[in-house]
Design a protein around this motif. Structure first.
Motif, PDB file in Angstrom:
ATOM      1  N   LYS B 163      -8.197  -6.915  19.505  1.00  0.00           N
ATOM      2  CA  LYS B 163      -8.940  -5.951  18.785  1.00  0.00           C
ATOM      3  C   LYS B 163      -9.713  -4.811  19.456  1.00  0.00           C
ATOM      4  O   LYS B 163      -9.321  -3.762  19.183  1.00  0.00           O
ATOM      5  CB  LYS B 163      -9.963  -6.817  17.736  1.00  0.00           C
ATOM      6  N   GLU B 164     -10.344  -5.453  20.561  1.00  0.00           N
ATOM      7  CA  GLU B 164     -10.963  -4.264  21.300  1.00  0.00           C
ATOM      8  C   GLU B 164      -9.952  -3.484  22.000  1.00  0.00           C
ATOM      9  O   GLU B 164     -10.176  -2.145  22.231  1.00  0.00           O
ATOM     10  CB  GLU B 164     -11.627  -4.863  22.585  1.00  0.00           C
ATOM     11  N   MET B 165      -8.822  -4.037  22.492  1.00  0.00           N
ATOM     12  CA  MET B 165      -7.864  -3.048  23.043  1.00  0.00           C
ATOM     13  C   MET B 165      -7.344  -2.149  22.074  1.00  0.00           C
ATOM     14  O   MET B 165      -7.239  -0.963  22.493  1.00  0.00           O
ATOM     15  CB  MET B 165      -6.719  -4.255  23.631  1.00  0.00           C
ATOM     16  N   LEU B 166      -6.975  -2.511  20.923  1.00  0.00           N
ATOM     17  CA  LEU B 166      -6.537  -1.730  20.054  1.00  0.00           C
ATOM     18  C   LEU B 166      -7.385  -0.509  19.564  1.00  0.00           C
ATOM     19  O   LEU B 166      -7.213   0.650  19.531  1.00  0.00           O
ATOM     20  CB  LEU B 166      -6.057  -2.206  18.692  1.00  0.00           C
ATOM     21  N   ALA B 167      -8.688  -0.858  19.631  1.00  0.00           N
ATOM     22  CA  ALA B 167      -9.857   0.136  19.511  1.00  0.00           C
ATOM     23  C   ALA B 167      -9.874   0.990  20.320  1.00  0.00           C
ATOM     24  O   ALA B 167     -10.267   2.290  20.435  1.00  0.00           O
ATOM     25  CB  ALA B 167     -11.270  -0.609  19.175  1.00  0.00           C
ATOM     26  N   ASN B 168      -9.874   0.508  21.770  1.00  0.00           N
ATOM     27  CA  ASN B 168      -9.841   1.472  22.888  1.00  0.00           C
ATOM     28  C   ASN B 168      -8.829   2.310  22.958  1.00  0.00           C
ATOM     29  O   ASN B 168      -9.004   3.542  23.274  1.00  0.00           O
ATOM     30  CB  ASN B 168     -10.010   0.438  23.976  1.00  0.00           C
ATOM     31  N   PHE B 169      -7.597   1.733  22.629  1.00  0.00           N
ATOM     32  CA  PHE B 169      -6.370   2.705  22.649  1.00  0.00           C
ATOM     33  C   PHE B 169      -6.576   3.978  21.661  1.00  0.00           C
ATOM     34  O   PHE B 169      -6.088   4.900  21.617  1.00  0.00           O
ATOM     35  CB  PHE B 169      -5.151   2.036  22.195  1.00  0.00           C
ATOM     36  N   GLN B 170      -7.046   3.547  20.529  1.00  0.00           N
ATOM     37  CA  GLN B 170      -7.258   4.349  19.132  1.00  0.00           C
ATOM     38  C   GLN B 170      -8.011   5.437  19.979  1.00  0.00           C
ATOM     39  O   GLN B 170      -7.722   6.722  19.485  1.00  0.00           O
ATOM     40  CB  GLN B 170      -7.824   3.858  17.944  1.00  0.00           C
ATOM     41  N   LYS B 171      -9.101   5.278  20.658  1.00  0.00           N
ATOM     42  CA  LYS B 171     -10.192   6.130  20.984  1.00  0.00           C
ATOM     43  C   LYS B 171      -9.230   7.187  22.133  1.00  0.00           C
ATOM     44  O   LYS B 171      -9.455   8.560  22.012  1.00  0.00           O
ATOM     45  CB  LYS B 171     -11.123   5.648  21.764  1.00  0.00           C
TER      46      LYS B 171
END
Lengths: 150, 360
Positions: B163-171
């Protein structure tokens, strides 16, 4: 005046690679990796080139092309095989149309393994090629002089 | 009448990283006909099915081409999953969609850079590739590879994104979108760039159909054809419109690909929002039964077609791939007719040629 050194120019030819190494070679010339800071310029003309960078294995169609480009390049020259396919044939070694690595048709000086070869290792190979080129330049000049003298 | 001559183009040519050979029939500076001859990258990859088993073939399929590598691995796995009746977990479908769109992003940015290089705008080339490196970084973080990923397997994918990785990617994607928007303004509005692209290499809708063009080449001729609309992987859950252009020229092709860059950002955003929390792969036991399957997916360059035929052993009978560049070569010879000799490299670039796909 300080000693002026020559900047070796590089020619890239795609043998039968899958493009993976090609785009990594191109990525090496762009701002993030910037191989040009070592005085290397990517040229398209074999007559201008000192370092011959080949990606991908050799097949029956491109063997002549690779030989021709190699012969068109002025002496001294350094050949750099980038990627596992260029070194040995790699995953495609068993394919009917692959003769093998680049060294099946021309002498190779430096091998850069990897599938796909990472930009860092390509740069390492190019830096070694530049050093080897300067080495070859010295001995080649001596050989030429002795030839002329004899 | 001017003087006629035949000029060979390639296989080793400064503007193309890949070898393709064209015989150009010229009358003074005007191209009358172009005869392509290919075969410099042919390896005989499809014959490897007799030497590598169906699981290993996923790695081989990925190495058809280093730019669309993810799609090739996915297309092959989908044919075998179809034959074996394997239901891929939903999360794996979403992850595949995200990686597929990331491939499209990096491929289109790569193409924009090569196009800029083709018309001699060096700094634009460098800028496109600088932005593209951001996507390769994300690929490396999520899959471990920059161009060859090996995350597809029969029955799903090998790696998950937290989840953290996806949120980071989104940013990071949001940041990137802003940068790309600045960059694409140059491609679409700059006077010099426009003068090199507008009215060059006309391909009308009629010709595109007659010559069987695929992907952005067909969409730039006003034909709304996009395999993603058939709803494989997670595309059936995603809301998107097929991007077309009615300009028919090189500018139109540039416009379509730029539109698709922003569309990919949007599809990834939707995927990250909707991704379900399930397994990422299912175990596949035994050999595939006798059967045949055909899968069509949308690669960055257009429609790709995969066929696998199995015979009950661990080796396949036949694997066949038809790639978009092969479909676009007849359209290329059409656009080259009547163009200026100096525009030839640019026109070859506008079909976004991928020779290793074509010849395998």
């Amino acid at each position: 005046m300080a000693k002026i050194e020559k900047s070796p120019w590089l020619l890239h030819y795609d043998g039968s690679s899958c493009n993976g190494c090609d785009i990594e070679v191109l990525a090496c010339t762009t701002p993030v990796y910037d191989v040009e800071r070592f005085g290397v310029i990517n040229t398209g003309n074999p007559m201008h080139a000192d370092i011959f960078l080949v990606t991908g294995g050799i097949n029956s169609q491109n063997a002549e092309v690779v030989k021709q480009i190699y012969n068109q390049m002025p002496n001294p020259k350094v050949v750099l095989a980038v990627g596992t396919c260029a070194c040995t044939g790699g995953i495609f070694k068993e394919c009917y149309n692959i003769l093998g690595g680049v060294d099946t048709v021309i002498p190779v000086d430096i091998y850069v393994p990897g599938c796909a070869a990472r930009p860092e290792s390509i740069i390492d190979g190019v830096v070694q090629a530049v050093a080897l080129y300067k080495e070859k330049q010295k001995t080649w000049k001596k050989e030429e002089k002795t030839e002329k003298g004899a | 009448m001017g003087k006629r001559s035949v000029v060979p183009f390639g296989p080793q040519h400064p503007v193309l990283p890949e070898p393709i050979h064209l015989d150009l029939v010229l009358e003074d500076e005007k191209v009358l006909a172009a005869v392509p001859s290919i075969g410099y990258v042919h390896r005989g990859l499809e014959s490897l099915v007799t030497k590598k088993d169906f699981q290993e073939m996923a790695y081989v399929a990925e190495r058809i081409c280093g730019i669309c590598s993810f799609g090739h691995g996915m297309g092959y796995c989908m044919t075998i999953e179809d034959i074996m009746n394997v239901e891929v977990p939903r999360r794996a479908d979403y992850l595949r969609t995200i990686w597929m769109e990331m491939s499209r992003l990096h491929s289109h940015l790569l193409w924009l850079g090569l196009l800029a290089d083709g018309f001699g705008f060096e700094s634009l080339f460098m800028q496109s590739w600088r932005i593209r490196e951001g996507i390769l970084d994300m690929f490396e973080e999520s899959t471990g590879g920059r161009v060859i990923f090996s995350v597809n397997q029969i029955g799903g994918v090998k790696k998950d994104m937290s989840k953290e990785m996806l949120a980071n990617f989104q940013k990071r994607f949001d940041e990137m979108e802003k940068e790309v928007r600045k960059l694409t303004r140059v491609f679409l509005d700059d006077y010099t760039v426009k003068s090199r692209l507008e009215g060059i290499g006309i391909l009308t809708g009629e010709d595109a159909i007659r010559r069987g063009a695929a992907g952005p080449m067909a969409r730039a001729a006003g034909i709304a054809v996009d395999m993603r609309k058939t709803g494989y992987a997670a595309y059936d859950d995603i809301d998107f419109e097929v991007i077309t252009s009615d300009k028919y020229d090189s500018y139109g092709r540039c416009e379509v690909r730029i539109g698709e860059i922003f569309q990919s950002f949007d599809i990834i955003r939707q995927c990250i929002r909707k991704i379900p929390d399930t397994e990422i792969n299912v175990a596949v036991k035994g050999n595939p039964p006798e059967g045949e399957s055909i899968v069509r997916i949308e690669q960055p360059r257009g429609e790709a077609f995969y066929m696998s035929r199995t015979n009950g052993t661990k080796f396949l009978d036949r694997m066949r791939v038809r790639t978009p560049t092969f479909a676009n070569l007849p359209a290329l010879t059409q656009t080259l007719q009547g163009c200026q000799y100096a525009d030839v490299p640019l026109l070859i670039l506008t079909i976004d040629p991928c020779i290793s796909c074509t010849e395998r």
